[in-house]
Design an enzyme around this catalytic site. Structure first.
Site, PDB file in Angstrom:
ATOM      1  N   LYS A  13     -43.446 -11.045   9.825  1.00  0.00           N
ATOM      2  CA  LYS A  13     -43.032 -10.435  11.101  1.00  0.00           C
ATOM      3  C   LYS A  13     -41.590  -9.993  11.027  1.00  0.00           C
ATOM      4  O   LYS A  13     -40.794 -10.524  10.230  1.00  0.00           O
ATOM      5  CB  LYS A  13     -43.218 -11.407  12.273  1.00  0.00           C
ATOM      6  N   ASP A 140     -42.710 -20.037  15.223  1.00  0.00           N
ATOM      7  CA  ASP A 140     -43.292 -18.725  14.908  1.00  0.00           C
ATOM      8  C   ASP A 140     -44.765 -18.797  14.507  1.00  0.00           C
ATOM      9  O   ASP A 140     -45.403 -17.759  14.328  1.00  0.00           O
ATOM     10  CB  ASP A 140     -42.525 -18.087  13.724  1.00  0.00           C
TER      11      ASP A 140
HETATM   12  O1  C5P Z   1     -39.629 -23.957  14.958  1.00  0.00           O
HETATM   13  P1  C5P Z   1     -39.025 -23.891  13.598  1.00  0.00           P
HETATM   14  O2  C5P Z   1     -39.348 -25.107  12.776  1.00  0.00           O
HETATM   15  O3  C5P Z   1     -39.306 -22.627  12.883  1.00  0.00           O
HETATM   16  O4  C5P Z   1     -37.458 -23.920  13.827  1.00  0.00           O
HETATM   17  C1  C5P Z   1     -36.567 -24.149  12.776  1.00  0.00           C
HETATM   18  C2  C5P Z   1     -35.188 -24.417  13.354  1.00  0.00           C
HETATM   19  O5  C5P Z   1     -34.671 -23.224  13.927  1.00  0.00           O
HETATM   20  C3  C5P Z   1     -35.140 -25.436  14.465  1.00  0.00           C
HETATM   21  O6  C5P Z   1     -35.036 -26.752  13.954  1.00  0.00           O
HETATM   22  C4  C5P Z   1     -33.884 -25.021  15.209  1.00  0.00           C
HETATM   23  O7  C5P Z   1     -32.724 -25.463  14.536  1.00  0.00           O
HETATM   24  C5  C5P Z   1     -33.923 -23.512  15.088  1.00  0.00           C
HETATM   25  N1  C5P Z   1     -34.568 -22.883  16.255  1.00  0.00           N
HETATM   26  C6  C5P Z   1     -33.898 -22.872  17.454  1.00  0.00           C
HETATM   27  N2  C5P Z   1     -34.490 -22.306  18.547  1.00  0.00           N
HETATM   28  C7  C5P Z   1     -35.716 -21.733  18.462  1.00  0.00           C
HETATM   29  C8  C5P Z   1     -36.408 -21.721  17.228  1.00  0.00           C
HETATM   30  C9  C5P Z   1     -35.801 -22.308  16.137  1.00  0.00           C
HETATM   31  O8  C5P Z   1     -32.776 -23.382  17.560  1.00  0.00           O
HETATM   32  N3  C5P Z   1     -36.246 -21.191  19.537  1.00  0.00           N
END
Ligand code: C5P
Length: 304
Positions: A13, A140
């Site tokens: 994406k 995601d």
């Molecule tokens: O959800 P995911 O594991 O992909 O997120 C990885 C990191 O990205 C999270 O631990 C956080 O530090 C950051 N993040 C965030 N806000 C979001 C998505 C991700 O701060 N909405």
């Protein structure tokens, strides 16, 4: 009867709009984003095994873990627990999506694994439950299941589809090594706290980009692209500025950092412009991978 093998694939994406709000108590930021699935796919093949075994081939195979740190491993355990089956499977991930690139490659792998394992184990988990499992795996992952174009809110996991009837063409260029997503969000918080970026009051509206996706020419979409993570990604990786300039100098309508980067997504007029731009940028020597892609494309699904 258990099938011998099940194959699924899921797309990369780009975020054509990514507005980042305040840091929440759970460590995530409130988002308003527009996800756009593009024609660069990872493929996940599932077969019989005792316990779990994960292997990785293709782009960046060397840097992707094959143990429980891999989102695919966690997807398998989560699905098996949810459905009350043993997590017995051999899982092969064939990567075309670069790792830690801002393209949701790991999320694509997890989404493809959920779809493939659900068919392989015959667990028949309904769509709503698959979405919930996906959201537990990463912000995601629900979008990697859904595909197309969607408005994401919450931490990105709450989705509503966006009408985008026109095929758009992009060149994706990866400059340098991967960037850590938490590090880029952390840099945004630091820049805001230091007053070097405006605060997070009010998430930027996605209406202009949604209108451009619905009916506008490529130039209108180019004018509406926005990503709050671009400035912090540039702060951590200054040479990205040169990569963005190289893309626009070579004729892209616009170029922006995809998600938390470091991939540069360059929007172009049509398919032949994409092929031309990718060839020209290959000569510049900044990018380690370049791909001409289009979208929107569907989310994770079975192949064959
Ligand atoms: O959800 P995911 O594991 O992909 O997120 C990885 C990191 O990205 C999270 O631990 C956080 O530090 C950051 N993040 C965030 N806000 C979001 C998505 C991700 O701060 N909405």
């Amino acid at each position: 009867m258990t099938p011998a093998e099940v194959v699924a694939r899921a797309p990369a994406k780009v975020n054509v709009h990514l507005a980042v709000g305040p840091l929440r108590a759970d460590g995530f930021h409130e988002l308003r984003t527009v996800y756009f699935a593009v024609s660069l796919f990872d493929t996940v093949t599932v077969g019989p095994g005792e316990g779990l075994a994960v292997s990785v081939t293709g782009v960046d195979a060397g840097v992707v873990p094959t143990d429980r740190r891999n989102l695919v491993w966690r997807a398998a355990v989560l699905l098996a627990e949810h459905a009350g089956v043993r997590h017995d499977a051999t899982i092969g991930i064939a990567k075309a999506i670069p790792a830690a690139a801002g393209l949701a490659g790991g999320s694509a792998d997890a989404a493809a694994a959920l779809v493939a394992l659900d068919a392989f184990w015959g667990t028949r988990v309904g769509r709503a439950d698959l979405d919930l499992l996906a959201a537990q795996l990463g912000s995601d992952v629900p979008f990697s299941l859904l595909g197309g174009v969607a408005l994401g809110s919450g931490r990105g996991e709450q989705l509503s589809p966006v009408l985008a009837p026109t095929r758009r063409h992009w060149v994706l260029g990866m400059a340098g090594e991967g960037l850590s997503t938490p590090a880029v969000y952390g840099e945004l918080d630091r820049l805001r706290a230091a007053g070097r970026l405006p605060g997070d009051s009010g998430l930027g509206s996605a209406d202009p980009v949604i209108a451009a996706l619905r009916s506008g020419p490529p130039a209108a979409l180019a004018g509406a692209l926005a990503n709050d993570l671009q400035t912090p990604a540039l702060a951590l990786r200054p040479e990205l500025g040169r990569a963005l300039r190289a893309a626009t100098d070579a004729g892209a309508l616009a170029a922006l950092v995809s998600g938390s980067g470091p991939t540069v997504a360059a929007l172009v007029e049509d398919e032949s412009s994409a092929i031309r731009l990718a060839a020209e940028l290959a000569g510049v020597g900044i990018f380690r991978t370049l791909r001409a892609v289009h979208g929107p494309v569907p989310g994770a699904r079975l192949v064959g």
